[in-house]
Design an enzyme around this catalytic site. Sequence first.
Site, PDB file in Angstrom:
ATOM      1  N   GLU A 186       4.490   6.141  -5.442  1.00  0.00           N
ATOM      2  CA  GLU A 186       4.701   4.764  -4.968  1.00  0.00           C
ATOM      3  C   GLU A 186       5.926   4.258  -5.712  1.00  0.00           C
ATOM      4  OE1 GLU A 186       2.461   0.438  -4.577  1.00  0.00           O
ATOM      5  OE2 GLU A 186       1.678   1.943  -5.953  1.00  0.00           O
ATOM      6  N   CYS A 220       6.257  -4.029  -6.885  1.00  0.00           N
ATOM      7  CA  CYS A 220       6.966  -3.143  -5.960  1.00  0.00           C
ATOM      8  C   CYS A 220       6.763  -3.587  -4.509  1.00  0.00           C
ATOM      9  CB  CYS A 220       6.522  -1.696  -6.148  1.00  0.00           C
ATOM     10  SG  CYS A 220       4.744  -1.479  -6.160  1.00  0.00           S
TER      11      CYS A 220
END
Length: 277
Positions: A186, A220
């Site tokens: 990720e 993020c």
Amino acid sequence: PRARARILTAIADIVESRDARLAELETFDTGLPITQALGQAQRAAENFRFFADLIVAQADDAYQVPGRQLNYVNRRPKGVAGLITPWNTPFMLESWKLAPSLASGCTVVLKPAEFTPLSASLWAGIFTEAGVPDGVFNLVNGLGETAGDALVRHPDVQLISFTGESATGQVIFGNCAPTLKAMSMELGGKSPAVIFADADLDAAIDSTLFGVFSLNGERCTAGSRILVQRSVYDEFVTRYARRTRDIVVGLPHDPATEVGALVHPEHFAKVMSYIEI
């Protein structure tokens, strides 16, 4: 699976019962507003409940193919999982990796971010209390370039799960290749929110404000770009700017605070450089 599910549920119960203490440590470590840190602790408990349910319900699959053949999928533990986590919401993101690893029967080595080690240190006691056997959970602190790299390169580690910046992810990809490790990545992004003219602008402003300013913007999945249809652009920008003036910036442990302190001086300098640009 049923036995593992019981332990995962016990972990969730313990985390839930200690959410205030977890949030306190998380806020001290990261600068997150205390109310958001509390939400992250509760989310961590829910992550363990989710995988406790999933592992019991999960079944092997079989597929009829042409002729007399049958293809089947048999799920087994992968082996030792190396889990490398970031500093922005440490405890919750660790739970995202720990819960599925333990649910599937893997042992784990957790390497938390060097800037935020405090809440990770609580997992060992929680797991022992919940009945996780000794040696299943292992914690290694250190820098990514040394401790993280050793985990990635180790021949007995079968899986690497990494959340962090894209440049580090590229290095990890390359270093996983010689031993053909399974990988879960990720990485960084510039996630856009798209606002059309027929949108409920109140709801759109609420969600995009949260997307940018929650977790101090250090996420993020931050909605760091907002694409607005031209016919409502001026109204959206005016109302959005007006609403941002009401955001409460303050001490992380104050329940009224909506944006707290950035995680460390280097990140503060990086954010300020964007303002200068």
